[in-house]
Design a protein around this motif. Sequence first.
Motif, PDB file in Angstrom:
ATOM      1  N   GLY A 123     -47.980 -63.366  13.194  1.00 59.63           N
ATOM      2  CA  GLY A 123     -47.522 -65.044  12.796  1.00 59.63           C
ATOM      3  C   GLY A 123     -48.976 -65.439  12.295  1.00 59.63           C
ATOM      4  O   GLY A 123     -50.124 -65.696  12.836  1.00 59.63           O
ATOM      5  N   SER A 124     -48.632 -66.308  11.112  1.00 60.43           N
ATOM      6  CA  SER A 124     -49.738 -67.322  10.956  1.00 60.43           C
ATOM      7  C   SER A 124     -50.370 -68.190  10.989  1.00 60.43           C
ATOM      8  O   SER A 124     -50.850 -68.710  11.414  1.00 60.43           O
ATOM      9  N   ASN A 125     -49.467 -68.811  12.648  1.00 57.81           N
ATOM     10  CA  ASN A 125     -49.749 -69.072  12.748  1.00 57.81           C
ATOM     11  C   ASN A 125     -50.727 -69.003  14.500  1.00 57.81           C
ATOM     12  O   ASN A 125     -51.577 -70.298  14.824  1.00 57.81           O
ATOM     13  N   VAL A 126     -50.530 -68.142  15.161  1.00 53.76           N
ATOM     14  CA  VAL A 126     -51.776 -67.844  15.895  1.00 53.76           C
ATOM     15  C   VAL A 126     -53.142 -67.380  16.189  1.00 53.76           C
ATOM     16  O   VAL A 126     -53.732 -68.348  16.980  1.00 53.76           O
ATOM     17  N   GLU A 127     -53.761 -68.023  14.754  1.00 58.95           N
ATOM     18  CA  GLU A 127     -55.272 -67.809  14.505  1.00 58.95           C
ATOM     19  C   GLU A 127     -55.237 -69.295  15.429  1.00 58.95           C
ATOM     20  O   GLU A 127     -56.137 -69.938  16.140  1.00 58.95           O
TER      21      GLU A 127
END
Length: 406
Positions: A123-127
Amino acid sequence: MKKFWLVFINEYKRHVLRKRFIFAVLSMPIFVAFICGIGFLSVWIQYNFKPVGYIAPAGLLENAQAVPEESDQIFHSVPFVQYTDEKAASADLKTQKIQAYFVISPDYIQTGEVEYIKVTKTGSNVEDDFSAFLQYNLLRDKPKEVAQRILDGTNLTVRSVDGSKEMSVDNWMVIMLPIIAGVLFLIAVNISGGYLLQAVVEEKENRTMEIVVTSVSPSQLMGGKIIADMLVGLTELAIWMVFTVFVIKLAPSLLPIGQSAQINASSILLIVAIYLPAFIMIAAAMGAVGATATEAREAQQVAGLFTLPIVIPFWFITAIMFNPTGQLATWLSIIPITAPISMPLRAVFTTVPTWQILLTIGLLDLCAAFMVWLSGRIFRIGMLQYGKRVSLKQIFNRRTLLESQK
């Protein structure tokens, strides 16, 4: 003067009470809502809320806690699972119990190195979520004020030498307001000018005006039409501006974009003082085109050329922003056709001398008055040449004018 107001009221009601006008007014909020909805959906699709693992050196993240979430937070953070060794994390990654895991370097405090291991797209939110998780737990034992100051980072404020202009990250609307207003101005100009253009050409084609001018002078007729159609465009622009301000004020409570934007009253006054005569000038110019044209299609093709010089400041927006006192920015803010976009934008980055603002507004007022007079004269002459184009020589020929007044 009474006949002028009759023309004005009739023309304004004729456009505003149409379904087409209501649809045009609602189209902007609907379009913005649609774009926001698509943007929200695209972000949601890219999110992945499956747990994420991490391996931290001893003593770095003892008793780690999840980052507290705000009550109005739209997207939740992913849960983080701690592993004692990379073998267990790798096994869960292969069985898809977790979507990825992070390995924090033993000398992280000195180097800041972290490995990010994944086998498929995450997901784009992980980092971002892991970065917030790491920062929160590293600063958890610090005083609340100190931790918040570190997390907020620097707040750079740019201030002019005389102290009259000031911009910071928190006041991002200072730059966006003239850009948004300029775009809405372009849209409203094309719509209001289109109304006037279509009305003049249609009435010429069906020869309605030949009947109307028997009871009202061409100057009163064109003046009433120009002011009415300009007000139609201003009505749309005002509704859109209210909607824009409402969204800007409401956005911080719905999205994590910081505090509410500050809107400068002086910027609003400058925009209004410049846009009003600019509206009249361009609407009158389009009315003059409609009076010279023989058919609606021809008039629309010529009127489209008015948009090109208006958008020139957007081509040089970088030069205006970084050198607002330069000759290019100065002249663009004084020339009537480019001033509506250039002057408000230039005023954001520097203190514009009062004489330049007054000069710009004065020139716009003169051009607006001249274009209203010119459109009335062209229309008066065009009545004598039904089905024919009016040339520049005929417009400024005294004999032709005297014949049209008989």
